[in-house]
Enzyme design. Structure first.
Site, PDB file in Angstrom:
ATOM      1  N   GLN A 129       0.838  -1.199   0.000  1.00 39.67           N
ATOM      2  CA  GLN A 129       0.000   0.000   0.000  1.00 39.67           C
ATOM      3  C   GLN A 129       0.876   1.252   0.000  1.00 39.67           C
ATOM      4  OE1 GLN A 129      -1.968   0.787   3.727  1.00 39.67           O
ATOM      5  NE2 GLN A 129      -3.687   1.810   2.749  1.00 39.67           N
ATOM      6  N   GLY A 130       0.825   2.017  -1.071  1.00 39.69           N
ATOM      7  CA  GLY A 130       1.614   3.248  -1.161  1.00 39.69           C
ATOM      8  C   GLY A 130       0.731   4.474  -1.027  1.00 39.69           C
ATOM      9  N   SER A 157       0.892   6.667   2.315  1.00 35.02           N
ATOM     10  CA  SER A 157       1.599   7.667   3.124  1.00 35.02           C
ATOM     11  C   SER A 157       2.863   8.176   2.419  1.00 35.02           C
ATOM     12  CB  SER A 157       2.010   7.068   4.465  1.00 35.02           C
ATOM     13  OG  SER A 157       0.901   6.503   5.107  1.00 35.02           O
ATOM     14  N   SER A 212       4.532  -1.043   3.975  1.00 34.75           N
ATOM     15  CA  SER A 212       4.741  -2.392   4.527  1.00 34.75           C
ATOM     16  C   SER A 212       4.910  -3.395   3.399  1.00 34.75           C
ATOM     17  CB  SER A 212       3.554  -2.819   5.389  1.00 34.75           C
ATOM     18  OG  SER A 212       3.344  -1.887   6.412  1.00 34.75           O
ATOM     19  N   GLU A 261      -9.876  -1.574   5.377  1.00 35.40           N
ATOM     20  CA  GLU A 261      -8.744  -1.743   6.280  1.00 35.40           C
ATOM     21  C   GLU A 261      -9.209  -1.707   7.732  1.00 35.40           C
ATOM     22  OE1 GLU A 261      -5.734   1.255   5.779  1.00 35.40           O
ATOM     23  OE2 GLU A 261      -4.166  -0.047   6.573  1.00 35.40           O
TER      24      GLU A 261
HETATM   25  C1  LIG Z   1       3.827  -0.440  11.232  1.00 39.75           C
HETATM   26  C2  LIG Z   1       3.292   0.561  10.251  1.00 39.75           C
HETATM   27  C3  LIG Z   1       2.953   0.138   8.986  1.00 39.75           C
HETATM   28  C4  LIG Z   1       2.483   1.042   8.051  1.00 39.75           C
HETATM   29  N1  LIG Z   1       2.211   0.601   6.801  1.00 39.75           N
HETATM   30  C5  LIG Z   1       1.810   1.475   5.863  1.00 39.75           C
HETATM   31  C6  LIG Z   1       1.612   1.057   4.530  1.00 39.75           C
HETATM   32  O1  LIG Z   1       1.786  -0.111   4.199  1.00 39.75           O
HETATM   33  N2  LIG Z   1       1.239   1.952   3.600  1.00 39.75           N
HETATM   34  C7  LIG Z   1       1.017   3.270   3.929  1.00 39.75           C
HETATM   35  O2  LIG Z   1       0.641   4.021   3.055  1.00 39.75           O
HETATM   36  N3  LIG Z   1       1.198   3.706   5.198  1.00 39.75           N
HETATM   37  C8  LIG Z   1       1.607   2.843   6.158  1.00 39.75           C
HETATM   38  N4  LIG Z   1       1.807   3.279   7.448  1.00 39.75           N
HETATM   39  C9  LIG Z   1       1.698   4.701   7.712  1.00 39.75           C
HETATM   40  C10 LIG Z   1       0.539   5.107   8.614  1.00 39.75           C
HETATM   41  O3  LIG Z   1      -0.649   5.086   7.899  1.00 39.75           O
HETATM   42  C11 LIG Z   1       0.871   6.497   9.149  1.00 39.75           C
HETATM   43  O4  LIG Z   1       1.977   6.350  10.013  1.00 39.75           O
HETATM   44  C12 LIG Z   1      -0.270   7.113   9.891  1.00 39.75           C
HETATM   45  O5  LIG Z   1      -1.317   7.425   9.035  1.00 39.75           O
HETATM   46  C13 LIG Z   1       0.166   8.381  10.653  1.00 39.75           C
HETATM   47  O6  LIG Z   1       0.878   9.259   9.851  1.00 39.75           O
HETATM   48  P1  LIG Z   1       2.286   9.858  10.334  1.00 39.75           P
HETATM   49  O7  LIG Z   1       3.131   8.703  10.709  1.00 39.75           O
HETATM   50  O8  LIG Z   1       2.772  10.771   9.318  1.00 39.75           O
HETATM   51  O9  LIG Z   1       1.978  10.650  11.653  1.00 39.75           O
HETATM   52  P2  LIG Z   1       1.451  12.164  11.725  1.00 39.75           P
HETATM   53  O10 LIG Z   1       0.282  12.313  10.849  1.00 39.75           O
HETATM   54  O11 LIG Z   1       2.603  13.073  11.531  1.00 39.75           O
HETATM   55  O12 LIG Z   1       0.977  12.236  13.208  1.00 39.75           O
HETATM   56  C14 LIG Z   1       1.821  12.583  14.322  1.00 39.75           C
HETATM   57  C15 LIG Z   1       0.934  12.725  15.558  1.00 39.75           C
HETATM   58  O13 LIG Z   1      -0.003  13.795  15.348  1.00 39.75           O
HETATM   59  C16 LIG Z   1      -1.326  13.331  15.526  1.00 39.75           C
HETATM   60  N5  LIG Z   1      -2.217  14.014  14.579  1.00 39.75           N
HETATM   61  C17 LIG Z   1      -2.033  14.216  13.259  1.00 39.75           C
HETATM   62  N6  LIG Z   1      -3.084  14.825  12.723  1.00 39.75           N
HETATM   63  C18 LIG Z   1      -3.972  15.015  13.711  1.00 39.75           C
HETATM   64  C19 LIG Z   1      -5.277  15.581  13.789  1.00 39.75           C
HETATM   65  N7  LIG Z   1      -5.911  16.072  12.709  1.00 39.75           N
HETATM   66  N8  LIG Z   1      -5.893  15.592  14.982  1.00 39.75           N
HETATM   67  C20 LIG Z   1      -5.272  15.088  16.081  1.00 39.75           C
HETATM   68  N9  LIG Z   1      -4.058  14.552  16.073  1.00 39.75           N
HETATM   69  C21 LIG Z   1      -3.416  14.508  14.894  1.00 39.75           C
HETATM   70  C22 LIG Z   1      -1.250  11.854  15.233  1.00 39.75           C
HETATM   71  O14 LIG Z   1      -2.310  11.151  15.870  1.00 39.75           O
HETATM   72  C23 LIG Z   1       0.096  11.488  15.810  1.00 39.75           C
HETATM   73  O15 LIG Z   1      -0.028  11.274  17.188  1.00 39.75           O
HETATM   74  C24 LIG Z   1       2.299   2.388   8.407  1.00 39.75           C
HETATM   75  C25 LIG Z   1       2.624   2.819   9.688  1.00 39.75           C
HETATM   76  C26 LIG Z   1       3.113   1.908  10.623  1.00 39.75           C
HETATM   77  C27 LIG Z   1       3.454   2.390  11.991  1.00 39.75           C
END
Ligand SMILES: Cc1cc2nc3c(=O)[nH]c(=O)nc-3n(C[C@H](O)[C@H](O)[C@H](O)COP(=O)(O)OP(=O)(O)OC[C@H]3O[C@@H](n4cnc5c(N)ncnc54)[C@H](O)[C@@H]3O)c2cc1C
Lengths: 347, 389
Positions: B128-129, B131, B163, B246
C-alpha cells in the site's frame, strides 16, 4: 446469524421509551429529586402498576400465566430504556419475582432484593424482599411478621436522592422458618439480576453520551461550539466507544445467558456508566457540578448499581478465573514453552 | 438478536475445521521474521493451499472470484483458522484485505480478471503506497505526481512506511493527477508494478529491529492509464473505500488470537506465581471482558454489513470500524503490558516472541489511521460534533 435487533425488538424498545416519556417524564424525576426526601422514598404505586400493565414485570412469564412469553434479550432492551430514563425502584428484583411472589407480575407488589448483608435499595417502600444468598432463593413476604421489617435494617442517607438505601447487617438464617423458599435456582436469578442491572447501566451510559454531545454542540466559547475543540471531541469519542462495547456485551450476554459473558457485560457496563457520567460532567463544565442538571443523577445511580450483585472486583476476579478454565487444553509446561516463545524458559 | 448459527454455517465450520486438522501438520516450519524471501514463499504457499481448498476470497462478489460465502462465514473462517493456529495472512494482508476488495468493488471487468485471481491464488503480493513524508494523517496532502503522457502516467515522488514493499509485486498507489484542483479532488488510485523501471525500495528498520516497512522512491515510473481504478481525479473516493476495508474486519482474526494469548498468559502467571498478585489478576480478568466484547462487536458489525440495504457494493464497511479499531489497538497494547508484568525480568529479553509481539503492538495505535484520527472520525462522523478547527 443476525445479531441485530429484530423489528419486534425495536418496536418493543420504542414502546418502552414512549411509555416512560408519558409516565415518567423528566419533570417526575426532578420532582422526586427536588422534593421532600420522604416522598422520594416511595416509588409511586400508580407508576408501578402502569409498568406492570405494560408488561415490564411479566414479560418473560409464559402467556398462559399472563406473561408475554418473551426472553432475556427483550427484557434487556426494556431495562436499558429504564436506565436511560433513570427510572427509580427495584425493577430487576420485581421482574425476577414475577411468578414467584404473588402480585409482582402485575406490578401490585414491589419487590426489592439483595444477595448479602450490605445495602439494599427501596426497602421501606417494598412489599417483599428476595434473598439470593444461598443456593435457594427466599422471599420475605408480609404477614406473620415476615415482611421487609424482618431484616432489622437501618436507613442511611442515600447519595442518590431517588434511591433510598438501608443498611442490612445480618440475614435471617437460611433454613429459618420465617421466610419462604420460592425457587431452587437462586444462581439463575442472581445471574439475571446482574444482567438486568447491567442493562440499566448501559442505558445510562448511552444517555450521558447523548447529553454530552448535545451540550458540546450548543455551548459556545471562544466563538465556537465547545464540541469543535478536539479535547472535548475525544472525550466524547471515548465515551461512545465505551458505550458501544458495553452494548454489544450486554446484548450478547442476553442471547447466550453465559455466566462469563454476563459477568463481562456487568463489568463493562458499570465502567461505562460511571466513566461516561464523569466525562459528561466534565463536558458540562460548571453546570455539570450543579444539582439542577441531571448528570450527577446518572453518576450516583451508576455508583449504586455498580455495587449490586457483582462488584467490579468480583467481576474481574471471576473473569480471571474463567481464563484458567477455558482455552486450549495444554499442560502448563506447553504454555511456557509455546506461549512464552523462548527456547529455555526459566520461569 | 440472534447469535445461533444456521445449519449451513455450522456445516461450513465443521468442514473447515476438518480440513485444517488435516493440512496444518503438513506445513513446513515458519521462516524467521527476518527471512523475507522465506516469508514470501511461506505466505504464498499458504494462500495457495487455501485457494485450492476453496477458502480464498470467500465472501467476495462472485464476479470477483468469490465463493458466495456470507460475511458471517468469512468471520467463521477467521475464527477457525486463528483458533487452529493456522498461518497469519502475512504478506497477503494488503491484497486480500484491502486492495483486492477495493478492486472487486471499484474495478472494471478487465481489472478484476487481471488482478483478483493472482491475489486469491497467492501468486501476487500487494503493498500500500498511500503515506508520504509530508502526508501521514493528512493523506490528502500527498505530493507524488502522475503526469498523463499518452496512454500512461509518468509518476514521480516518494512513499513512506510501505509495509512489505520488499516482497510486493504490486502497489496500490495514491497519486496527484491534478495539482490545480483542491486537495481531495486531484487524486487518483493506480496499480503500480513494483518491478517497473524507476521504482527504488529502501527498507527501513522498525523499533523491533526488523524491516517490516520501507521507503519507496518513484522516478518517472510509467504506469498504464488502464491501471487506474475509478475515474481520473476520483481517487479520494476510491481510497475511502480502501480505508473502510482496512478498518473493517481486517483485524477480526486477531481478536481471536488475542483471546488465546490471554488464556496462555493466565496459565503462565499461575505457573510462575504472579497469579497471586490480585492487581495483575484483575487486569487479566478485565481484558477477558474487553476481548470478548471486541469479538461481539465484530459480530455486530458483520451482521450490519450482511443485512444493510446498501451492502450491495462489495459490502463496504462503515464507520463502525473506527470504534472497533480504536478500542482494539489499545486493548492489544494493554494485553502486552500485562504480559510484561507476568514475565517480569524476562520481558526484557529481546529474543522472546512475547517481546517481539509487545514491540509490534506499539504500531497499532498509529498504522491504519492513528487513534487520534479515529477519535476525530467518531466525534465528527458518528456523533455529529462540529468540525474541529
Ligand atoms: C507499522 C506501520 C505500517 C504502516 N504501513 C503502511 C503502509 O503499508 N502503507 C502506507 O501508506 N502507510 C503505512 N503506514 C503509515 C501510517 O498510515 C501512518 O503512520 C499514519 O497514518 C500516521 O501518519 P504519520 O506517521 O505521518 O503521523 P502524523 O500524521 O505526523 O501524526 C503525528 C501525531 O499527530 C497526531 N495528529 C495528526 N493529525 C492530527 C489531527 N488532525 N488531529 C489530532 N491529532 C493529529 C497523530 O495522531 C500522531 O499522534 C504504516 C505505519 C506503521 C506504523
Amino acid at each position: 446469524m443476525d445479531f441485530r435487533l429484530t423489528g419486534d425488538q425495536r418496536a418493543l424498545q420504542a414502546g418502552m421509551r414512549e411509555l416512560l416519556a408519558a409516565r415518567f417524564p423528566r419533570e417526575r424525576l426532578r420532582a422526586l429529586v427536588d422534593g421532600d426526601a420522604r416522598t422520594a422514598a416511595r416509588p409511586g404505586r400508580e407508576l408501578w402498576t402502569a409498568l406492570g400493565d405494560a408488561g415490564l414485570f411479566a414479560l418473560r412469564l409464559p402467556e398462559r400465566d399472563g406473561g408475554a412469553g418473551l426472553g432475556l434479550p427483550e427484557a434487556v432492551l426494556l431495562f436499558e430504556e429504564a436506565g436511560r430514563a433513570l427510572l427509580p425502584g427495584p425493577l430487576a428484583t420485581t421482574h425476577l419475582a414475577a411468578g414467584l411472589v404473588p402480585g409482582a407480575a402485575e406490578g401490585r407488589r414491589i419487590v426489592t432484593g439483595l444477595d448479602r448483608p450490605g445495602v439494599v435499595a427501596h426497602l421501606a417502600g417494598a412489599d417483599a424482599v428476595l434473598l439470593l444468598d444461598g443456593a435457594t432463593a427466599r422471599a420475605l413476604t408480609p404477614g406473620e411478621g415476615n415482611g421487609p421489617d424482618a431484616l432489622g435494617a437501618t436507613p442511611l442517607r442515600s447519595v442518590d436522592p431517588a434511591t433510598p438505601l438501608h443498611r442490612v447487617r445480618d440475614f435471617p438464617p437460611p433454613l429459618g422458618g420465617s421466610s419462604l423458599e420460592v425457587t431452587a435456582d437462586a444462581s439463575r436469578l442472581h445471574r439475571e439480576a446482574t444482567l438486568l442491572t447491567a442493562a440499566q447501566q448501559l442505558g445510562s451510559a448511552r444517555r450521558t453520551v447523548e447529553m454530552a454531545v448535545e451540550h458540546a454542540r450548543h455551548r459556545f466559547q471562544f466563538g465556537r461550539p465547545v464540541g469543535a475543540f478536539q479535547a472535548v471531541q475525544h472525550l466524547c469519542a471515548d465515551m461512545h466507544v465505551r458505550a458501544e462495547l458495553a452494548r454489544v456485551s450486554v446484548y450478547a450476554a442476553s442471547v447466550t445467558g453465559d455466566p462469563a459473558e454476563i459477568a463481562g457485560a456487568k463489568l463493562l457496563a458499570d465502567s461505562a456508566a460511571i466513566r461516561n457520567a464523569s466525562d459528561c460532567l466534565q463536558v458540562y463544565g460548571g453546570l455539570g457540578f450543579t444539582w439542577e442538571v441531571d448528570v450527577h443523577l446518572h453518576l450516583k445511580r451508576a455508583w449504586i448499581h455498580a455495587g449490586e450483585w457483582q462488584s467490579v472486583a468480583e467481576g474481574e476476579e471471576f473473569l480471571a478465573n474463567m481464563l484458567l478454565m477455558s482455552g486450549p487444553s495444554e499442560t502448563p509446561s506447553d504454555v511456557l514453552a509455546g506461549g512464552l516463545g523462548g527456547d529455555n524458559v526459566a520461569l | 438478536m440472534d447469535l445461533s448459527e444456521t445449519l449451513e454455517e455450522e456445516e461450513f465450520r465443521h468442514r473447515l475445521r476438518a480440513w485444517l486438522r488435516e493440512v496444518l501438520p503438513t506445513l513446513p516450519p515458519e521462516p524467521a521474521a527476518t527471512d523475507w524471501p522465506g516469508r514470501r514463499a511461506y505466505d504464498r504457499a499458504w494462500q495457495r493451499a487455501l485457494h485450492d481448498a476453496g477458502y480464498a476470497g470467500l465472501h467476495w462478489p462472485a464476479d470477483a472470484g468469490g465463493r458466495g460465502a456470507t460475511p458471517t462465514q468469512h468471520l467463521i473462517f477467521l475464527e477457525e483458522t486463528e483458533q487452529a493456529g493456522a498461518p497469519y495472512v502475512g504478506a497477503n494482508f494488503v491484497g486480500l484485505l484491502h486492495a483486492g476488495p477495493t478492486i472487486a468493488a471499484e474495478g472494471t471487468a478487465e481489472q478484476r480478471s487481471r488482478w483478483l485471481p493472482p491475489i486469491l491464488r497467492g501468486d501476487e503480493i500487494w503493498c500500500q503506497g498511500f503515506s508520504e513524508p509530508e502526508a501521514g494523517s493528512d493523506l490528502a496532502a500527498l505530493r507524488t505526481r502522475a503526469v498523463r503522457d499518452g496512454d500512461s502516467y509518468a509518476v514521480t515522488g516518494s512513499k513512506l512506511w510501505t509495509s512489505h514493499a520488499e516482497v510486493a509485486d504490486w502497489c496500490e498507489l495514491l497519486v496527484r493527477t491534478d495539482p490545480a484542483a483542491s486537495r481531495h479532488r486531484g487524486l487518483s488510485w493506480l496499480a503500480m508494478p513494483m518491478d517497473a523501471p524507476g521504482v527504488t525500495v529502501r527498507p527501513l528498520r522498525t523499533l523491533a529491529g526488523s524491516t517490516e516497512f520501507a521507503e519507496v522512491f518513484l522516478d518517472d515510473v510509467r504506469v498504464p492509464v488502464t491501471h487506474r481504478l475509478g475515474a481520473e481525479n476520483d481517487g479520494w473516493r476510491v481510497t475511502m473505500v480502501t480505508l473502510s476495508f482496512e478498518r473493517g474486519t481486517a483485524f477480526a482474526g486477531e481478536v481471536v488470537a488475542c483471546r488465546r494469548t490471554l488464556t496462555r498468559l493466565a496459565r503462565a502467571a499461575r505457573e510462575n506465581g504472579r497469579w497471586d498478585d490480585a492487581v495483575l489478576r484483575r487486569r487479566l480478568g478485565r481484558l477477558n471482558a474487553e476481548f470478548s466484547a471486541l469479538w461481539r462487536l465484530t459480530r455486530w458489525n458483520v451482521s450490519e454489513a450482511e443485512h444493510a440495504p446498501h451492502s450491495g457494493r462489495g459490502g463496504v464497511p462503515g464507520t463502525a470500524g473506527s470504534v472497533f479499531k480504536l478500542r482494539y489497538s489499545h486493548a492489544r497494547q494493554e494485553l502486552y503490558e500485562a504480559a510484561a508484568e507476568v514475565l517480569g525480568p524476562d520481558s526484557l529479553d529481546g529474543g522472546r516472541e512475547w517481546t517481539a509481539d509487545r514491540l509490534s503492538s506499539l504500531s497499532y495505535t498509529i498504522a491504519a489511521g492513528t487513534s487520534q484520527i479515529q477519535r476525530n472520525i467518531v466525534a465528527e462522523r458518528v456523533l455529529g460534533l462540529p468540525k474541529a478547527r
